[in-house]
Scaffold this active site. Structure first.
Site, PDB file in Angstrom:
ATOM      1  N   HIS A  36      -1.909   9.008  48.042  1.00  0.00           N
ATOM      2  CA  HIS A  36      -2.689   7.500  47.134  1.00  0.00           C
ATOM      3  C   HIS A  36      -3.016   7.065  48.433  1.00  0.00           C
ATOM      4  O   HIS A  36      -3.456   5.549  48.238  1.00  0.00           O
ATOM      5  CB  HIS A  36      -0.985   7.122  46.129  1.00  0.00           C
ATOM      6  CG  HIS A  36      -0.363   7.374  44.832  1.00  0.00           C
ATOM      7  ND1 HIS A  36      -1.942   6.979  43.945  1.00  0.00           N
ATOM      8  CD2 HIS A  36       0.044   7.884  44.995  1.00  0.00           C
ATOM      9  CE1 HIS A  36      -1.497   7.363  42.641  1.00  0.00           C
ATOM     10  NE2 HIS A  36      -0.256   8.395  42.835  1.00  0.00           N
ATOM     11  N   LYS A  93      -7.147  12.300  43.381  1.00  0.00           N
ATOM     12  CA  LYS A  93      -7.178  10.589  43.797  1.00  0.00           C
ATOM     13  C   LYS A  93      -8.297  10.550  44.336  1.00  0.00           C
ATOM     14  O   LYS A  93      -9.230  10.686  43.227  1.00  0.00           O
ATOM     15  CB  LYS A  93      -5.573  10.209  44.436  1.00  0.00           C
ATOM     16  CG  LYS A  93      -4.248   9.857  43.476  1.00  0.00           C
ATOM     17  CD  LYS A  93      -3.818  11.145  43.345  1.00  0.00           C
ATOM     18  CE  LYS A  93      -2.258  10.683  42.334  1.00  0.00           C
ATOM     19  NZ  LYS A  93      -1.480  12.400  42.357  1.00  0.00           N
ATOM     20  N   SER A  98       3.199   5.505  44.484  1.00  0.00           N
ATOM     21  CA  SER A  98       2.794   5.105  42.960  1.00  0.00           C
ATOM     22  C   SER A  98       3.196   3.940  42.159  1.00  0.00           C
ATOM     23  O   SER A  98       1.651   4.261  41.664  1.00  0.00           O
ATOM     24  CB  SER A  98       2.545   6.137  42.412  1.00  0.00           C
ATOM     25  OG  SER A  98       4.059   7.129  42.429  1.00  0.00           O
TER      26      SER A  98
END
Length: 392
Positions: free
Chosen positions: A207, A238, A179
């Site tokens: 991610h 996300k 991240s």
């Protein structure tokens, strides 16, 4: 409690104190946020595919809110397991090509819940040093032995696996895309070591989900390793532009988590409207391939533009582009200068990242236009010269 004031003063002296900043959306302007009455280019969000304000998601949530009510009213094991959960978990299972799926309230609770359900005092967990804090906390709460290997160093991991080869259970945990650095875990090598030492392998796709894979399934699927990963975890906060998390794997794994994952058992279920909205987001992630394509092209150009300007930019191909500055105060001044130029890009400092690696963490989105990013690069370059980060 006067000791707190003294500790806060020490944090401030080291440029490490954090503050909450109010932000809001900008109507008809995805990729921007409102802060202090100003419209600012948002280069700090994890909204990689630009779905947070998608009208179809909002309408789906509105309809579910009217039919299902505001909240779930209980945990999933009591009366909170509404129909939208079944629909979402069925869609997740089909999307990932696995046997079963389970939705959690958020990624933090998913990681803590899975790890504490799988290992205990007689076991060992091998964790990359740059894994997310939720993984670290899950390991600590599990009471298993916590063994950290150097970032993406498979030789070091092999030594540690051999040293602990006689433990009852062995679990390897890694982020797929890290991240704060935006680089990838060596998943092929991790699978080989997992098989050699008869360990379990858990991959956090927070991610990478939505960003990689033909239909956004994540990095494991893109590399053809989906059947080699025992526990596949991802988040909806996300690329999906929503809230929540999921775990995919075998039916046996999901049955076990329903019985043993304490954050699932002892938490009120997500509001049905959120779960319904996430189902719509999942459909869009799979169908709108152009979002991934645009994001990928923009990430490559933005990264290469900053690198060619002379900045210390970590390698990678993800939409996470860290500009390494080192000094905490420099990172704060750089962030403040960006804000003055109409760009939100947060300074990331220890303990989120290692000491002396403070940075500006740029996060790109499919909502950004080419002009947005080109103008941003020009301003970043100018600030770099003004602060002495770049040579004259």
């Amino acid at each position: 409690m006067q000791w707190i004031e003294k500790e806060l003063q020490l944090l401030a002296a080291d440029s490490l104190e954090r503050y909450l900043n109010k932000s809001g959306p900008v109507a008809q302007s995805p990729g921007y946020i409102s802060r202090g009455g100003r419209s600012m280019l948002n280069l700090s969000s994890n909204d990689y595919l630009g779905l947070t304000q998608h009208p179809a998601i909002i309408e789906t949530m509105r309809q579910a809110l009217l039919s299902e009510g505001a909240g779930s009213g209980a945990s999933r094991l009591v009366t909170g397991n509404r129909l939208p959960y079944d629909l979402l978990e069925g869609a997740l299972t089909e999307w990932q090509g696995c046997q079963a799926s389970l939705v959690f309230a958020n990624g933090y609770m998913a990681n803590v819940g899975v790890i504490t359900a799988l290992v205990g005092r007689e076991d060992v967990v091998f964790s990359d040093r740059l894994n997310h804090a939720s993984i670290t906390d899950g390991i600590v709460l599990s009471r298993a032995e916590h063994v950290r290997y150097r970032h993406n160093d498979m030789d070091h991991l092999r030594v540690l696996l051999h040293k602990h080869r006689d433990k009852r259970r062995k679990l390897i945990v890694t982020d797929a895309v890290f991240s704060m650095d935006g680089d990838q875990a060596p998943l092929h090598e991790l699978v080989a070591l997992k098989n050699e030492y008869e360990a379990m392998l858990m991959v956090d796709e927070a991610h990478s989900g939505g960003v990689y894979g033909l239909h956004g399934e994540g990095l494991c699927r893109q590399l053809g390793l989906q059947d080699e990963v025992d526990i596949h975890m991802g988040t909806f906060s996300k690329s999906f532009g929503m809230y929540g998390a999921y775990v995919c794997g075998s039916r046996m794994l999901i049955r076990w988590l329903v019985n043993k994952a304490r954050p699932l058992i002892f938490s009120t279920a997500l509001p049905p409207s959120v779960v319904a909205g996430t189902s719509k987001a999942l459909a869009l992630v799979q169908a709108e391939h152009w979002r991934r394509k645009k994001l990928n092209e923009a990430s490559k150009l933005f990264r290469s533009s900053l690198f060619s300007s002379g900045f210390n930019i970590a390698a990678g191909d993800s939409p996470i582009v860290p500009l390494i500055l080192g000094n905490n105060d420099t990172a704060l001044r750089f962030s403040a200068a960006l804000e003055a130029e109409g760009i939100t890009a947060t300074a990331i400092r220890p303990p989120t990242v290692p000491v002396n690696t403070a940075r500006i963490r740029f996060s790109l989105s499919a909502a950004h236009t080419d002009k947005d990013l080109a103008d941003a690069v020009s301003k970043i370059r100018l600030i770099g010269h003004q602060l002495g980060v770049l040579s004259p």
